[in-house]
Design an enzyme around this catalytic site. Structure first.
Site, short mmCIF file in Angstrom:
data_model
loop_
_atom_site.label_atom_id
_atom_site.label_comp_id
_atom_site.label_asym_id
_atom_site.label_seq_id
_atom_site.Cartn_x
_atom_site.Cartn_y
_atom_site.Cartn_z
CB ALA A 87 -0.92 -0.06 1.23
CG HIS A 102 -0.69 3.96 7.42
ND1 HIS A 102 -0.10 4.10 8.44
CD2 HIS A 102 -0.09 4.01 6.18
CE1 HIS A 102 1.24 4.38 8.07
NE2 HIS A 102 1.13 4.24 6.62
O1 X8Z Z 1 4.55 0.38 4.68
C1 X8Z Z 1 3.50 0.82 5.41
C2 X8Z Z 1 2.57 1.41 4.99
C3 X8Z Z 1 2.65 2.22 3.63
S1 X8Z Z 1 3.48 3.72 4.09
C4 X8Z Z 1 1.45 0.30 4.37
N1 X8Z Z 1 3.66 0.41 6.82
C5 X8Z Z 1 4.75 -0.34 7.29
C6 X8Z Z 1 4.87 -1.94 6.78
O2 X8Z Z 1 3.95 -2.16 6.22
O3 X8Z Z 1 5.96 -2.36 6.96
C7 X8Z Z 1 2.56 0.63 7.72
C8 X8Z Z 1 3.05 0.05 8.88
C9 X8Z Z 1 4.43 -0.10 8.79
ZN ZN Z 2 2.57 5.11 5.29
#
Ligand code: X8Z
Ligand code: ZN
Length: 615
Positions: free
Chosen positions: A351, A380
């Site tokens: 995402a 998010h």
């Molecule tokens: O990469 C993300 C978002 C996009 S900025 C989905 N996150 C990290 C991951 O998936 O590793 C959100 C939480 C941590």
């Molecule tokens: Zn993010």
């Protein structure tokens, strides 16, 4: 993820510094007026070029083919070479006393790229190709296995399929196969990643940084070493809570799978925690759900019961923001976003939120499925989108989060309001549990929020060592598991060797997205949430607050978002929360009753792990 894409055609280091004929003959002394003109030209040019590069990047991530990869690489090369050239040109003003805002823009220009290209054009091209290629390779990653029935074609699984197995299967063999299968996708990446590190380090050194990791640490309005010390301070604040959760979860997993699978005082094998990287554990909540306290509700079941699809989940998120007083998302957001995995083509499913034109063309790209995890991810991503739109009137170089942790924390801070009060308000839950269900709710939250903390920290601990050369390519995998063992108390479920490249099986490594931002966001989101709860007039335990519908909380949030990166984050944080530090205290306040409860459950049980007792 904010995509700021700065661009300029490759070798046209356009002499933006307007020069009189006399000035071209001998170098003039730089003046403030000249610096003003320089930065105005840079911002104009980069804004224009970033649009092209964002479009090419969007198409490449939505239609992974060799051609789109090439086109995106071209646009990105142009962008990053431009930033690099401008940043080098800007050093001309280094010793000039500049107005604060101008100085800030020049500083941000130097920090704008996460992989600065070397000025040698061949090497710049190579670096960008490697970066785009690694991300595409991750996006195409699949694990193929022979069909269960003879005569059928082999079955190929992608990250969504394999993540679903990790989340829902309770068969250790099936889990192990999914885990091992996914970790084959990155084995070939190692030499290209090593070269990527080498080239980006070269670019960083030209900018005056010791290496790319040092450049990343310089992006926090404070001395980079003081920043590292802050991370350590925050980790030490929250570590006891993590240890309590780890011990409790391990004991439950021993009950479930037996001591031969989970060593009772050792590390937890990484395939048993409901997530490919063991970064969030909420998917195995039912294994750890306490006996003798009311069973809470399950957001996945609530969404399924009401047939809420991907678009519906994003709509809930949008309604939350509009309830705070934000304008609805533009029509183009709904027309252009990708919310569901397409069946007929390869896409980067991880995402992300895109700000295409630094105005209103904001979009998200995700392969959402209707479940609790993606419900939070939808919020998010919208946090990024509303941030991007809120700061669009800032000058181009200030269009960003106060720091990158702020950008990652907004949607999550909003999603912390997804509790039983809120779910009832929006009609997703009919009968909220009584206060006796609070333990279940807090434990469910901790399985995601607290479990993530060591993971959020260790990714860049690894990368910083890689960029500095302390960890050499020949030890990439060992160093990775040393950190996962040390911080998470999680072990590799099968023996690993240097033929594996497990870091590459996590998006942000091939995608070269700095990761400390997520650690910071995990603590910041509780600080923001607490501030908005206060503004909304909440009384009672922090975790019972939902600031849905509070225009006062929304106004406070909007003020922070609109200021973008125009002032040091410390000021933004102070205006928002009254606090001057990023700090674990709000998170600890939220989980305080759970900590007491966990420690009671853990009495007489081992807490912590010895690496030797693992595997
Ligand atoms: O990469 C993300 C978002 C996009 S900025 C989905 N996150 C990290 C991951 O998936 O590793 C959100 C939480 C941590
Ligand atoms: Zn993010």
């Amino acid at each position: 993820m904010k995509r700021i894409i700065f661009a300029l055609s490759l070798f046209a280091a356009v002499p933006l510094i307007a020069q009189s004929p006399a000035a071209t003959r001998r170098p003039s002394r730089p003046t403030v007026a000249e610096a003003e003109r320089f930065i105005a030209g840079v911002e104009r040019d980069l804004a224009e070029k970033s649009l092209k590069s964002s479009r090419a990047g969007w198409v490449a991530a939505n239609f992974i083919t060799d051609d789109t990869e090439e086109m995106s690489a071209d646009a990105q090369r142009a962008y990053s070479v431009a930033v690099q050239q401008y940043a080098l040109q800007a050093s001309r003003f280094d010793r000039l006393k500049l107005p604060a805002m101008l100085g800030r823009k020049l500083m941000l220009l130097k920090l704008a790229l996460s992989a600065p290209p070397p000025s040698n054009p061949t090497e710049a091209t190579e670096l960008v190709r490697l970066g785009v290629g690694l991300e595409a390779e991750y996006g195409k990653g699949r694990y193929c296995r022979a069909a269960k029935e003879a005569g059928k074609p082999e079955e190929c699984l992608q990250i969504n399929d394999l993540s679903r197995i990790l989340a829902t299967s309770r068969d250790p063999n099936e889990l192990l196969e999914a885990w091992t299968g996914w970790h084959t996708i990155s084995r070939q990446m190692r030499p290209r990643y090593a070269r990527f590190v080498e080239l980006s380090n070269k670019g960083s050194r030209e900018l005056g940084f010791a290496n790319t990791g040092a450049m990343w640490r310089a992006g926090y309005d404070m001395d980079p070493d003081a920043f590292s010390a802050e991370l350590e301070r925050i980790w030490k604040q929250v570590e006891p809570l993590y240890l309590s959760l780890h011990a409790y979860t391990r004991a439950k997993l021993v009950e479930k799978y037996g001591a031969s699978v989970v060593p009772p005082n050792g590390m937890i094998p990484g395939h048993l925690l409901g997530n490919m990287w063991a970064q969030e554990w909420g998917n195995i909540y039912e294994i750890v759900a306490p006996a003798g306290v009311p069973r809470g509700y399950d957001v996945t079941e609530l969404l399924k019961a009401r047939n809420v699809d991907a678009r519906g989940m994003v709509k809930y998120g949008e309604s939350f923001f509009t309830s705070l007083g934000f304008a609805p998302l533009p029509e183009t957001f709904w027309k252009r976003s990708l919310l569901v995995k397409p069946r007929d083509r390869e896409v980067v499913c991880h995402a992300s939120a895109w700000d295409i034109d630094s105005r209103d063309d904001i979009r998200i790209k995700a392969c959402f499925e209707p479940n609790a995890e993606d419900f939070v991810t939808a919020h998010h991503e919208l946090g990024h989108s509303f941030y991007q739109r809120a700061y669009k009137n800032q000058p181009f170089l200030l269009q960003n989060g106060a720091n990158d942790g702020f950008h990652e924390a907004i949607g999550d801070a909003v999603a912390l309001s997804i509790n039983s009060t809120y779910l009832k308000q929006v009609g997703l839950l009919d009968n909220p549990p009584s206060a006796a269900g609070d333990t279940a709710f807090l434990l469910r939250q901790a399985m995601d929020k607290v479990a993530f903390l060591p993971f959020g920290l260790l990714i860049d601990q690894w990368r910083w060592k890689v960029f500095s050369g302390e960890v050499k390519p020949a030890d990439y995998n060992k160093a990775w598991w040393d950190l996962r063992n040390k911080y998470q108390g999680v072990s590799a479920p099968v023996a690993r060797t240097e033929a594996d490249f497990d870091p590459g099986a996590k998006f942000h490594i091939p995608g070269n997205t700095p990761y400390t931002r997520y650690f910071l966001a995990r603590v910041l989101q509780f600080q923001f949430y607490r501030a908005m709860c206060r503004e909304a007039g909440h009384t009672g335990p922090l975790y019972t607050c939902s600031f849905y519908n509070s225009k006062a909380a929304g106004a406070r949030l909007a003020r922070m978002l609109e200021s973008g990166q125009s002032v040091p984050w410390q000021e933004t944080l102070f205006t928002m929360t009254g606090e001057r530090q990023m700090d674990g205290n709000a998170l600890l306040e939220y989980f305080q009753p759970l900590k007491v409860w966990l420690d009671r459950q853990n009495q007489g049980k081992p807490v912590g792990w010895s690496v030797a007792a693992g595997r």
